[in-house]
Scaffold this active site. Sequence first.
Site, PDB file in Angstrom:
ATOM      1  N   LYS A 220       0.815  -1.214   0.000  1.00 42.76           N
ATOM      2  CA  LYS A 220       0.000   0.000   0.000  1.00 42.76           C
ATOM      3  C   LYS A 220       0.848   1.264   0.000  1.00 42.76           C
ATOM      4  O   LYS A 220       2.043   1.259   0.292  1.00 42.76           O
ATOM      5  CB  LYS A 220      -0.971  -0.013   1.185  1.00 42.76           C
ATOM      6  CG  LYS A 220      -2.118  -0.986   0.959  1.00 42.76           C
ATOM      7  CD  LYS A 220      -3.200  -0.872   2.018  1.00 42.76           C
ATOM      8  CE  LYS A 220      -4.388  -1.768   1.671  1.00 42.76           C
ATOM      9  NZ  LYS A 220      -5.437  -1.724   2.718  1.00 42.76           N
ATOM     10  N   ARG A 254      -3.505  -9.917   5.219  1.00 43.56           N
ATOM     11  CA  ARG A 254      -3.954 -10.022   3.829  1.00 43.56           C
ATOM     12  C   ARG A 254      -2.812  -9.533   2.944  1.00 43.56           C
ATOM     13  O   ARG A 254      -2.429  -8.363   3.019  1.00 43.56           O
ATOM     14  CB  ARG A 254      -5.216  -9.174   3.633  1.00 43.56           C
ATOM     15  CG  ARG A 254      -5.822  -9.235   2.233  1.00 43.56           C
ATOM     16  CD  ARG A 254      -7.108  -8.406   2.198  1.00 43.56           C
ATOM     17  NE  ARG A 254      -7.758  -8.451   0.885  1.00 43.56           N
ATOM     18  CZ  ARG A 254      -7.481  -7.634  -0.116  1.00 43.56           C
ATOM     19  NH1 ARG A 254      -6.572  -6.678   0.049  1.00 43.56           N
ATOM     20  NH2 ARG A 254      -8.116  -7.747  -1.267  1.00 43.56           N
TER      21      ARG A 254
END
Length: 275
Positions: A220, A254
């Site tokens: 991210k 995740r």
Amino acid sequence: MFFRCGKFSLSLSRPLIMGIVNVTPDSFSDGGKLVSTPAAINHAKQLVEEGADILDIGGESTRPGAEPVNLDEELQRVLPVLEGLKGVNVPVSVDTYKPEVMRAAISAGASMINDVNALLAPGAMESVAASDTAVCLMHKQGEPKTMQQNPQYEDVLTEVADFLKARVAAAEAAGVARERICIDPGIGFGKNLEHNLALLKNISRLKSIGVPVLIGVSRKSLLGKILGLEVYDRVQVSVVAAILAVSQGAAIVRVHDVKATKDALAVYRAVNSEQ
């Protein structure tokens, strides 16, 4: 303690790895490499071989700035992949906020629903409650298209924790057993770098809600902002972030890079068992 996903009961005696399969042309992490059904199925099976405990199939990108995808398109992306993964020996989750997709996915064999909207859409709660699937309730501020423009909180940790606690209570009241629920603070979903770091440093506060905490930080933008790295150069730092999340109390991570994460977690557990 176990996390129940349909017919699967996953032990939480060790951290679980959720492998990401984005069946979208505009995924921030892979640029649409898995948009074809065969490519997505093959990649998902490879992630299982690498050690994924759960697969997470997404047919609509929720990256910052993403445009919504219509219902038919999302179904056309997700359902054939689910069909191709029947028989895999791990739970298959579907990442969606649309109740219609939830119901279709559950009928097609999904064992979990991963909802960035925390079952707030009309009919979403009922769709999950009527099944035996697990659910991940995530916090976000705003909508994907605009959520990163100017996120504001008075106290991000308290606001996120209170929201997630309320959604867990709502799910239980609707008939979703606690052992089927996990929560996600939504790293990067309507949060700036300071907000994200505050949440990652205080996962134990979220853990006190009493259900497993899922953390998705893989590749991210906050990692890019810290180090100035482009998305494909964030593998190593994503693995480090996953280990830090586990050290703070995350039960599920995740990730895109399953094997690297699994290997790092094995070392982490070995060191901690020695202590």
